[in-house]
Write an enzyme that holds these catalytic residues in place. Structure first.
Site, PDB file in Angstrom:
ATOM      1  N   HIS A 195       7.264   4.745   7.767  1.00 56.49           N
ATOM      2  CA  HIS A 195       8.616   4.154   7.764  1.00 56.49           C
ATOM      3  C   HIS A 195       9.579   4.904   6.839  1.00 56.49           C
ATOM      4  O   HIS A 195      10.786   4.632   6.858  1.00 56.49           O
ATOM      5  CB  HIS A 195       8.568   2.678   7.352  1.00 56.49           C
ATOM      6  CG  HIS A 195       7.815   1.822   8.320  1.00 56.49           C
ATOM      7  ND1 HIS A 195       8.185   1.703   9.642  1.00 56.49           N
ATOM      8  CD2 HIS A 195       6.698   1.067   8.175  1.00 56.49           C
ATOM      9  CE1 HIS A 195       7.325   0.904  10.264  1.00 56.49           C
ATOM     10  NE2 HIS A 195       6.412   0.497   9.404  1.00 56.49           N
ATOM     11  N   ASP A 224      -3.129  -2.479  12.080  1.00 60.56           N
ATOM     12  CA  ASP A 224      -2.363  -3.718  12.253  1.00 60.56           C
ATOM     13  C   ASP A 224      -2.199  -4.082  13.731  1.00 60.56           C
ATOM     14  O   ASP A 224      -1.560  -5.086  14.059  1.00 60.56           O
ATOM     15  CB  ASP A 224      -1.011  -3.675  11.513  1.00 60.56           C
ATOM     16  CG  ASP A 224      -0.364  -2.310  11.470  1.00 60.56           C
ATOM     17  OD1 ASP A 224      -0.814  -1.385  12.192  1.00 60.56           O
ATOM     18  OD2 ASP A 224       0.627  -2.159  10.715  1.00 60.56           O
TER      19      ASP A 224
HETATM   20  N1  Q9C Z   1       9.866  -9.876   9.635  1.00 61.63           N
HETATM   21  C1  Q9C Z   1       3.298  -0.562   7.831  1.00 61.63           C
HETATM   22  O1  Q9C Z   1       2.491  -1.100   8.603  1.00 61.63           O
HETATM   23  N2  Q9C Z   1       7.815  -6.379   6.979  1.00 61.63           N
HETATM   24  N3  Q9C Z   1       4.412  -1.210   7.422  1.00 61.63           N
HETATM   25  C2  Q9C Z   1       8.015  -6.882   8.274  1.00 61.63           C
HETATM   26  C3  Q9C Z   1       8.876  -8.792   9.589  1.00 61.63           C
HETATM   27  C4  Q9C Z   1       7.526  -4.978   6.827  1.00 61.63           C
HETATM   28  C5  Q9C Z   1       4.755  -2.527   7.856  1.00 61.63           C
HETATM   29  C6  Q9C Z   1       8.859  -8.136   8.237  1.00 61.63           C
HETATM   30  C7  Q9C Z   1       6.309  -4.482   7.564  1.00 61.63           C
HETATM   31  C8  Q9C Z   1       6.012  -3.038   7.218  1.00 61.63           C
HETATM   32  C9  Q9C Z   1       3.024   0.796   7.301  1.00 61.63           C
HETATM   33 ZN    ZN Z   2       2.277  -0.929  10.611  1.00 58.21          ZN
END
Ligand code: Q9C
Ligand code: ZN
Length: 361
Positions: free
Chosen positions: A172, A298
């Site tokens: 990200h 995930d």
């Molecule tokens: N409303 C990675 O898997 N929060 N990052 C999401 C949803 C951030 C995930 C909030 C999720 C980041 C590397």
């Molecule tokens: Zn992710």
């Protein structure tokens, strides 16, 4: 039976000190999903399964990071914690989470971070409220880059496969923005280093649950790096503002970005169908450097922040599909938040890769 060199698994304990404690989700302060146990559980499971020769990263310095990220972002991450402490801006030593963001409509006026003190500048470079900075964040983020680059070194010197246990994750993070639990884009830094070491066509395949907005942005207008991602449809899932199928790059990078948004509940058959299309694109690109695989768990059916439906045994099939590309591969760990299953999922995936590649366990 042939004897093979063991699979290099690169890891560092520096990540343990990046323990953000809290993230802010829907107005609530909750414990971080992105926590140290993610990696210690993978290490434990791999060791228990007899997979991998664990090794420490070597230092690669700041240059490979600065080849991808803006110096302002790097120095902000480096100094944010001590600046805030010096300024008395985080009484009680709380994790730093910005409260005021330099969103595009604000910047449209021509205003920007210049002149703003570093401690107040986080909101000019931060995507969300889920990515706290603590004292150990910068050393951990630097070590994660070294972990990824060391795995790349192993593959460039002949290993068919290497596994980089990166934490914090990276996909990200964009040129001048951190967020989504990510600070420096480990996979993108590896891809850029492969270009600088002679690659003219480098492919990144991203199988994390989320769209890798940072990786996409970094290579958006470049034809020498292919970015192909399978992820939850941004219509419903973070990072919301990128990852649609119509985003395909621009200029020399036209068609060198390809996105496969997936519906909620996608299970292994639907996933493998999209993956087959993604792999065909990698094949057609004819990379002349190792494949970079951004690997997230995930996509697991019980992931606390995901809604796809892969099961532990499915990861072996996903890995087998990736193996079908017959490419030397640098596996870079991204997300995956079901702590009780992440070790088994990694063993399923990496174990299958090892079997297919005929590298030793
Ligand atoms: N409303 C990675 O898997 N929060 N990052 C999401 C949803 C951030 C995930 C909030 C999720 C980041 C590397
Ligand atoms: Zn992710």
């Amino acid at each position: 039976m042939a004897i093979h060199a063991p699979l290099p698994v690169v890891h560092s304990s520096a990540h343990l000190a990046h323990d953000g404690l809290v993230e802010v989700l829907a107005g609530h302060e909750i414990p971080c999903f992105e926590r140290p146990e993610r990696i210690t559980e993978i290490e434990r499971a791999l060791a228990g399964a007899g997979i991998g020769a664990f090794e420490e990263p070597t230092e690669h310095g700041a240059d490979p990071i600065l080849a991808v990220h803006d110096a302002a972002l790097v120095s902000l991450i480096e100094h944010a914690w001590t600046d805030a402490a010096t300024a008395g801006a985080n009484p009680g030593g709380r994790p730093l989470i910005p409260d005021t963001f330099l969103v595009a409509p604000y910047r449209a006026g021509g205003y920007g971070p210049s002149g703003t003190e570093r401690a107040n500048r986080l909101g000019a470079h931060c995507l969300d409220t889920a990515t706290p900075i603590v004292a150990g964040t910068y050393p951990a983020a630097r070590a994660a880059v070294d972990v990824a680059l060391t795995a790349a070194d192993r593959v460039l010197s002949g290993a068919p496969l290497a596994y980089a246990l990166c934490r914090p994750p990276g996909h990200h993070a964009a040129r001048e923005m951190y967020g989504g639990y990510c600070f420096f884009n480990n996979a993108a830094i590896v891809a850029e280093s492969l270009v600088r070491r002679g690659g003219t066509r480098v492919a990144i395949l991203d199988v994390d649950y989320h769209h890798g907005n940072g990786t996409q942005q970094l290579f958006w207008d470049r034809g020498d790096v292919l970015y192909v991602s399978l992820h939850a449809d941004p219509a419903r899932a973070f990072p919301y503002f990128s990852g649609h199928a119509y985003e395909r790059g621009s200029g020399p990078g036209a068609d060198a970005t390809r996105n496969f948004p997936l519906p909620a509940g996608t299970a292994v058959d639907g996933y493998l169908a999209a993956l087959a299309e993604a792999c065909a694109l990698v094949e057609a690109f004819a990379p002349d450097a190792p494949l970079v695989l951004s690997l997230g768990f995930d996509t697991f059916e019980r992931d606390p922040i995901g809604d796809l439906a892969l099961r532990t045994e499915d990861y072996a099939r996903v890995a087998t599909a990736v193996s079908g590309l017959h490419r030397p591969t640098i596996v870079v760990q991204e997300g995956g938040y079901a702590i009780d299953a992440i070790g088994a999922n990694a063993v399923s995936f990496i174990g299958a890769l090892v079997d297919q590649r005929a590298v030793g366990a």
